[in-house]
Scaffold this motif. Structure first.
Motif, PDB file in Angstrom:
ATOM      1  N   VAL A   1       0.840  -1.210   0.000  1.00  0.00           N
ATOM      2  CA  VAL A   1       0.000   0.000   0.000  1.00  0.00           C
ATOM      3  C   VAL A   1       0.867   1.250   0.000  1.00  0.00           C
ATOM      4  CG1 VAL A   1      -0.191   0.234   2.516  1.00  0.00           C
ATOM      5  CG2 VAL A   1      -2.085   0.975   1.046  1.00  0.00           C
ATOM      6  N   LYS A   2       2.081   1.157   0.525  1.00  0.00           N
ATOM      7  CA  LYS A   2       2.980   2.323   0.539  1.00  0.00           C
ATOM      8  C   LYS A   2       3.506   2.635  -0.856  1.00  0.00           C
ATOM      9  CE  LYS A   2       4.329   1.753   5.365  1.00  0.00           C
ATOM     10  NZ  LYS A   2       5.398   1.491   6.354  1.00  0.00           N
ATOM     11  N   LEU A   3       3.287   1.705  -1.771  1.00  0.00           N
ATOM     12  CA  LEU A   3       3.703   1.916  -3.163  1.00  0.00           C
ATOM     13  C   LEU A   3       2.490   2.142  -4.049  1.00  0.00           C
ATOM     14  CD1 LEU A   3       6.400  -0.913  -3.384  1.00  0.00           C
ATOM     15  CD2 LEU A   3       6.788   1.522  -2.968  1.00  0.00           C
ATOM     16  N   GLY A   4       1.326   2.370  -3.416  1.00  0.00           N
ATOM     17  CA  GLY A   4       0.110   2.595  -4.185  1.00  0.00           C
ATOM     18  C   GLY A   4      -0.486   1.313  -4.721  1.00  0.00           C
ATOM     19  N   LEU A   5      -0.087   0.184  -4.154  1.00  0.00           N
ATOM     20  CA  LEU A   5      -0.555  -1.124  -4.627  1.00  0.00           C
ATOM     21  C   LEU A   5      -1.314  -1.854  -3.536  1.00  0.00           C
ATOM     22  CD1 LEU A   5       2.754  -2.122  -6.449  1.00  0.00           C
ATOM     23  CD2 LEU A   5       0.566  -1.643  -7.543  1.00  0.00           C
ATOM     24  N   LEU A   6      -1.505  -3.141  -3.753  1.00  0.00           N
ATOM     25  CA  LEU A   6      -2.016  -4.027  -2.708  1.00  0.00           C
ATOM     26  C   LEU A   6      -1.312  -5.372  -2.895  1.00  0.00           C
ATOM     27  CD1 LEU A   6      -4.131  -6.162  -4.244  1.00  0.00           C
ATOM     28  CD2 LEU A   6      -5.666  -4.234  -4.094  1.00  0.00           C
ATOM     29  N   PRO A   7      -1.272  -6.230  -1.886  1.00  0.00           N
ATOM     30  CA  PRO A   7      -0.598  -7.518  -2.054  1.00  0.00           C
ATOM     31  C   PRO A   7      -1.281  -8.278  -3.200  1.00  0.00           C
ATOM     32  CG  PRO A   7      -1.078  -7.104   0.257  1.00  0.00           C
ATOM     33  CD  PRO A   7      -1.807  -6.058  -0.531  1.00  0.00           C
ATOM     34  N   GLY A   8      -0.551  -8.480  -4.302  1.00  0.00           N
ATOM     35  CA  GLY A   8      -1.198  -9.013  -5.506  1.00  0.00           C
ATOM     36  C   GLY A   8      -0.883 -10.467  -5.774  1.00  0.00           C
ATOM     37  N   ALA A   9      -0.331 -11.154  -4.763  1.00  0.00           N
ATOM     38  CA  ALA A   9       0.022 -12.581  -4.980  1.00  0.00           C
ATOM     39  C   ALA A   9      -0.565 -13.428  -3.853  1.00  0.00           C
ATOM     40  CB  ALA A   9       1.523 -12.747  -5.060  1.00  0.00           C
TER      41      ALA A   9
END
Ligand code: T1G
Length: 703
Positions: free
Chosen positions: A126-134
């Motif tokens: 989330v700190k990279l603008g993402l979410l855990p995607g795996a």
């Protein structure tokens, strides 16, 4: 050998070791290597169990960030994890260092997880603008429970091994000589006990019966904490899918949400900010391997707010600091302020009282001119001057340092506006002089502008950059000009903010537009916090010096002249309840602005949000382009890091120059030209670099 994933057998256990320094990031080579090593383990008839571990200082720290934004390459991580999860032989993930992001997700797909004490485990996507995607949003709730999974995934903050064990994320914490040893020991236990394997995907007891209103309530809480951000809410959606969909469908939902985040401009901005914070430390033109001078003792001259904060920066990393001042009262005040700052950290559980005591003993106050202070100056490796902004006084101090400091000592000035070349010229050793521009509060703000003067030696610059990293700052190399980079651009933003109020906007309207953009506070609230008298004195000096870029007397000066200095006097641009910090619009200020407009024959007009945002931010971008043309900043990245870490420019926008590229330089150039035609002013004259890049269809990132 580096950069390999190897398979070997230890007794009845196969060992898969990832060795891709510096953090074993899951590049396509690592993902492919993992599959090959897993196949080798499954084909090895003598291997009854497998251990997955890493070489180097940490377990896998996540997907390879440098691959983001490029076309995905097979095998994708989710498929690799599925193969580990389906392994007929139990796989034990042996963790140490920081098991983060995709690294932790891979471990969650293994049959068991064991960690050395002190290991950190987290999903910081989330700190990279993402979410855990795996699979992290699907497996973590099944192991740790929904609420804790939501907290970990939306904050991105890690937990340590002990808490991870308590939560059920790992199966054991083992104090072994290495993660491999811990893994082998645990694998032998699993085989001896014939311990059953229950993959996370099959553990539904911790998500069954989740109250569906939990997610709406969590989104509500989140909204109060994270303004403007996109991916934290997608994290909640993904965890909700874990509780409402079959596992495979949950994975699909997670993948779709991940790709949505991957496509967002916020992901691009946050990755730029992450990589930029590291890249900025590599100074263009500074030969690799430039030697670093010793940094064993420091003297700070000037026990004011800045001097005290600077002294703390060094004491915090165990370096003894002598804090000099000509007044005993100033030293006593500073000591009290430093103690209060540490006590505040203790109250926030960020420091122990033992640590405070050891740091306080490292800071030695000393009266200037006394024997002990002279000796401290003579012995110090680095001297940081932090007295008030007066060139004559600073030059006198540097002339004295030149006489008493040992050869090779680094002579640094904390000046925020004055000419470091003029200060260096007061010594016979300009090669040892450098600017270290700390930002207030110096013990908190991460930015440190490292000002390279004309004669600053390479090893002095290299030492200053290394010093920045050691004290936990983001050191950014800048050249000598008025205000260096950050304050020079801030001056243009301030000019426009003041003018917009002259023309009809209210201070709170200007502030609201910039906080809506993502700044933690607007320019006028920031002025009230820093003290209107500070800016007023600087503007007065620039007017007296006949500086062509100085402002005429403004309504802001009028407030300062009337003793309204901001929070410290209970009133400035805003008024404040006694002891309060909330900016409250003040009719007295409105009246003063009205009067100021009338005196200057200005008829107020409605001002749009768009005009406020464009005039404040494009003035900065245009000045940033000039700064690049003049070489005061070597890279647009430097400007971005200065504004993110020194002025609260929202990291998800990547910094002013990165954001300008996303907006599009042709549009910005057109607006700048329009403002120049309508408002005049040299600062609105389009910077030639901006014109050139716009004409060539390029961006600052192409420099
Ligand atoms: N990918 C590529 N390079 C990385 C990296 C990564 N994940 N992490 C660090 N580096 C580089 C960094 O740029 C620097 O390079 C060097 O390693 C040392 O880093 C699918 C999509 C691990 C705590 O967010 O938090 O997994 O400057 O200076 O202070 O769901 O690095 O030497 O050339 O920071 O000891 C999630 C990010 C990714 C972790 C070590 N993982 N990294 O701190 O060293 S997204 C992260 C960190 C993901 C999956 C999703 C820290 C660290 P250079 P450093 P450090």
């Amino acid at each position: 050998m580096n950069n390999e994933v190897r398979y070997a057998r230890e007794g009845r256990t196969g060992v898969i070791t990832v060795n891709f320094p510096p953090v074993n990031a899951l590049s396509v080579a690592v993902r492919a290597g993992l599959l090959e090593a897993l196949e080798a383990g499954l084909e090895d008839a003598d291997a009854e169990a497998l251990v997955l571990t890493t070489a180097g200082r940490t377990f896998i720290a996540g997907a390879d960030i440098r691959e983001f934004g490029k076309p995905p390459q097979s095998p994708i991580l989710g498929d690799v994890i599925a193969r580990f999860e389906a392994s007929p032989k139990p796989v034990v993930a042996a963790l140490h260092g920081t098991a983060l992001g995709g690294g932790l997700e891979l471990a969650l797909g293994c049959a068991f997880r064991v960690a050395l004490p002190g290991t950190k485990l987290g999903l910081p996507e989330v700190k990279l603008g993402l979410l855990p995607g795996a699979g992290g949003t699907q497996r973590l709730p099944r192991l740790a429970g929904v609420r804790k999974a939501l907290e970990m995934i939306t904050s991105g903050d890690p937990v340590d091994a002990a808490e991870a064990l308590e939560l059920g994320i790992i199966d054991a914490v083992m104090d072994a000589p290495s993660a491999l040893e811990a893994g082998l020991h645990f694998a032998r236990q699993v085989l001896a006990e014939k311990r059953p394997v229950r993959p996370a995907r099959e553990r539904s007891e911790r998500i069954a019966g989740t109250d569906p209103t939990l997610f709406a309530a969590f989104r509500e809480e989140l909204g109060a904490r994270v303004r403007n951000l996109f991916s934290p809410f997608r994290c909640v959606d993904a965890v909700e899918a874990a509780c409402t969909l079959p596992f495979e469908d949950g994975l699909k939902r997670e993948r779709a949400l991940f790709l949505e985040c991957m496509a967002s401009p916020q992901r691009a901005g946050l990755i730029h900010a992450f990589l930029g914070e590291r890249e900025v430390a590599k100074v263009p033109g500074l030969p690799a391997g430039t030697p670093i001078r010793p940094l064993r003792s420091v003297a700070v001259i000037g026990a004011g707010t800045m001097g005290g904060g600077i002294a703390m920066c060094f004491a915090n990393i165990g370096i003894p600091v002598t804090l000099l001042d000509s007044g005993r009262e100033a030293l006593d005040k500073s000591e009290a302020a430093i103690r209060r700052a540490y006590e505040g950290m203790i109250r926030k559980d960020r420091l122990t009282s033992v640590e405070m005591d050891s740091r306080l003993t490292l800071i030695r106050p000393a009266l200037s001119g006394q024997a002990d202070s002279e000796q401290a100056l003579a012995e110090a490796d680095v001297i940081v001057e932090a007295v008030f902004e007066d060139l004559v006084v600073k030059r006198e101090i540097f002339a004295r340092l030149d006489a008493v400091c040992k050869p090779g000592a680094i002579l640094a000035t904390n000046t925020s506006t004055l000419d470091v070349n003029a200060i260096a010229a007061a010594t016979h050793r300009p090669q040892d002089v450098v600017g270290l521009h700390f930002f207030s509060p110096a013990n908190v703000m991460r930015l440190l502008e490292v000002v390279r003067a004309e004669h600053t030696a390479d090893d002095v610059l290299a030492t200053a950059m290394a010093l920045a990293k050691r004290i936990g700052k983001v050191g950014v190399p800048v050249g000598v000009c008025y205000g260096f980079v950050g304050n020079r651009m801030l001056h243009q933003r301030g000019r426009e903010a003041i003018a917009l109020v002259d023309e009809g906007a209210s201070p709170q309207h200007v502030d609201a537009v910039l906080t809506g953009f993502g700044f933690p506070m607007g320019p006028f609230a920031m002025n009230d916090l820093a003290g209107l008298d500070v800016g007023w004195r600087i503007r007065e000096e620039r007017r007296k010096a006949g500086d062509s870029d100085s402002l005429p007397v403004t309504w802001l000066d009028r407030l300062a002249e009337g003793g309204r200095f901001g929070q410290k006097t209970g009133a400035g641009v805003y008024r404040y309840e006694p002891g309060g910090h909330t900016p409250l619009p003040d009719p007295a200020v409105e009246a003063l602005v009205e009067e100021h407009r009338h005196a200057r024959g200005i008829t107020p007009r409605p001002v749009s949000d768009q005009e406020i945002q464009e005039r404040c931010l494009y003035a900065m971008v245009n000045e940033g382009a000039r700064i690049l043309e003049e070489g005061i900043a070597a890279r647009p990245l430097d400007i971005d890091m200065i504004w993110i870490h020194g002025y609260g420019f929202p990291a998800y926008r990547g910094g002013p120059m990165f954001w300008a590229d996303q907006v599009g330089l042709p549009g910005i150039l057109e607006a700048v030209r329009g403002f120049h035609d309508r408002l005049g002013g040299t600062h609105w004259r389009p910077a030639p670099l901006l014109e050139r890049l716009a004409a060539e269809g390029r961006g600052f990132r192409d420099l």
